[in-house]
Design an enzyme around this catalytic site. Structure first.
Site, short mmCIF file in Angstrom:
data_model
loop_
_atom_site.label_atom_id
_atom_site.label_comp_id
_atom_site.label_asym_id
_atom_site.label_seq_id
_atom_site.Cartn_x
_atom_site.Cartn_y
_atom_site.Cartn_z
N LEU A 107 -59.98 22.18 24.58
CA LEU A 107 -59.74 20.84 24.04
C LEU A 107 -60.31 19.82 25.02
O LEU A 107 -60.15 19.95 26.24
CB LEU A 107 -58.24 20.59 23.85
CG LEU A 107 -57.97 19.25 23.16
CD1 LEU A 107 -58.31 19.32 21.68
CD2 LEU A 107 -56.53 18.82 23.34
N GLU B 97 -58.10 27.09 29.68
CA GLU B 97 -57.21 25.94 29.93
C GLU B 97 -55.77 26.42 29.91
O GLU B 97 -55.50 27.61 29.71
CB GLU B 97 -57.45 24.85 28.88
CG GLU B 97 -57.29 25.33 27.45
CD GLU B 97 -57.74 24.31 26.40
OE1 GLU B 97 -57.68 23.10 26.66
OE2 GLU B 97 -58.12 24.75 25.30
N TYR C 58 -53.59 16.92 15.04
CA TYR C 58 -52.59 16.02 15.61
C TYR C 58 -53.12 15.33 16.85
O TYR C 58 -54.18 15.68 17.37
CB TYR C 58 -51.28 16.77 15.90
CG TYR C 58 -51.29 17.68 17.11
CD1 TYR C 58 -52.07 18.83 17.14
CD2 TYR C 58 -50.52 17.38 18.23
CE1 TYR C 58 -52.06 19.66 18.26
CE2 TYR C 58 -50.50 18.21 19.34
CZ TYR C 58 -51.27 19.34 19.35
OH TYR C 58 -51.27 20.15 20.45
N LYS D 97 -58.34 19.49 17.60
CA LYS D 97 -56.91 19.51 17.95
C LYS D 97 -56.07 19.85 16.72
O LYS D 97 -55.42 18.98 16.13
CB LYS D 97 -56.50 18.17 18.58
CG LYS D 97 -55.18 18.24 19.35
CD LYS D 97 -55.02 17.03 20.24
CE LYS D 97 -53.64 16.91 20.84
NZ LYS D 97 -53.27 17.97 21.76
N1 PDD Z 1 -51.61 18.81 24.63
N2 PDD Z 1 -55.70 21.44 26.21
C1 PDD Z 1 -54.81 21.73 25.24
C2 PDD Z 1 -54.86 23.08 24.60
C3 PDD Z 1 -53.86 20.75 24.84
O1 PDD Z 1 -52.99 21.02 23.86
C4 PDD Z 1 -53.84 19.49 25.49
C5 PDD Z 1 -52.87 18.40 25.08
C6 PDD Z 1 -54.79 19.25 26.51
C7 PDD Z 1 -54.85 17.93 27.24
O2 PDD Z 1 -55.34 16.91 26.42
P1 PDD Z 1 -54.89 15.39 26.63
O3 PDD Z 1 -55.22 15.07 28.04
O4 PDD Z 1 -55.70 14.64 25.66
O5 PDD Z 1 -53.42 15.35 26.36
C8 PDD Z 1 -55.70 20.24 26.83
C9 PDD Z 1 -50.68 17.83 24.16
C10 PDD Z 1 -50.16 16.95 25.23
C11 PDD Z 1 -49.60 18.51 23.36
O6 PDD Z 1 -49.95 19.36 22.56
O7 PDD Z 1 -48.42 18.20 23.52
#
Ligand code: PDD
Length: 285
Positions: free
Chosen positions: A205, A180, A33, A148
């Site tokens: 991620l 993270e 996703y 992801k």
């Molecule tokens: N989550 N690490 C994890 C485990 C994440 O699920 C996310 C993003 C990030 C940050 O990635 P980005 O800056 O590309 O959003 C880091 C999204 C927002 C979610 O699952 O809702």
């Protein structure tokens, strides 16, 4: 009010949207996703999200569900139909529906593609003034967190543990080092102003917001280093924050009950949030 969502080629009211019970996303979490933020009705860093989607699909040998021009137009159509000024567009792709089998379905099986919107005040979020509290938990996810995938059960359990411990979120720890947050990248700022975040690897991620913030911090002349850090080091840091598409830059003010710095959002975290939002507004498409 009912949203319009997109499912496999059609824009439909959410109550009318259906997906096969044999969809591999449902049976095997065989899907990936993306979450793209909408600010002022426009999409932030769409190209970055598409690049990561391509990479996630390639790592899992999954077919692209549509070409990128079409994916962009579906995003825009959903934003328009749902009147989204601020919020998120979620895009979910799975390997499609097929008879249940651990082996992948035959070549030519159509991937499933679902998109939906979620309205949220992202730029004017009161949490940014207050700061977040986090607790540490062991990182018990699979070892390819750079992809992801929709396997979000452990992050969901970690979030519930954070709530049970009266905190906003959890930072996951592996081999004594923070990987993270449950859905965000983790950062600290040292007393000398150096910004620290874990380098990209299979352990985390590769956040799109993370890349943007590193670039903007460098352009603004701030020192930064990409290296892992421990919870102990984070507790003793001057500031801490998280980044994600939906939180932007969000200060962290307590870790496992201990205040970070003065226990209020730090000046550099606030500044980075401001710089990021200005840049996002300027470059959104
Ligand atoms: N989550 N690490 C994890 C485990 C994440 O699920 C996310 C993003 C990030 C940050 O990635 P980005 O800056 O590309 O959003 C880091 C999204 C927002 C979610 O699952 O809702």
């Amino acid at each position: 009010m009912s949203r319009t969502v997109y499912v496999n080629g059609a824009f439909v009211p959410e109550e009318a949207a259906t997906i096969s019970v044999f969809d591999r996303g449902f049976l095997f979490a065989d899907g990936v996703y993306e979450v793209t933020t909408v600010l002022g009705g426009r999409l932030i860093d769409f190209a970055g999200h598409m690049a990561r989607l391509r990479r996630s699909l390639a790592e899992l040998a999954m077919d692209a569900p549509a070409d990128e021009a079409e994916i962009l137009s579906i995003h825009r159509e959903l934003v328009a139909r749902n009147g989204i000024e601020e919020g998120m567009v979620y895009l979910q792709v799975t390997r499609g529906a097929a008879d249940r089998d651990f082996a992948f379905p035959p070549a030519g099986t159509k991937p499933s593609l679902v998109l939906f919107t979620q309205e949220k005040a992202v730029s004017d979020n009161p949490a940014a003034e207050k700061g977040l509290t986090v607790v540490s938990v062991p990182d018990q996810r699979w070892a390819r967190r750079d992809i992801k995938t929709v396997q979000l059960l452990y992050p969901s359990l970690a979030k519930m543990e954070a709530k049970a411990r009266d905190a906003d979120d959890a930072w996951m720890v592996e081999n004594g080092l923070v990987t993270e947050g449950t859905s965000n990248n983790a950062w600290i700022i040292l007393a000398d102003g150096t910004i620290v975040t874990r380098p990209r690897s299979e352990a985390i991620l590769h956040g799109i917001t993370r890349s943007a913030v590193l670039r903007l911090a460098e352009e603004a002349g701030h020192r930064f280093v990409e290296r892992p850090f421990s919870i102990e080091e984070a507790k003793g840091a001057a500031e801490a924050f998280i980044t994600s598409a939906s939180a932007f830059v969000m200060p962290v003010v307590r870790i496992d009950g201990a205040p970070v710095g003065a226990g209020v959002p730090g000046p550099l975290s606030r500044r980075l949030r401001q710089i990021y939002i200005e840049e996002a507004r300027r470059t959104a498409i």
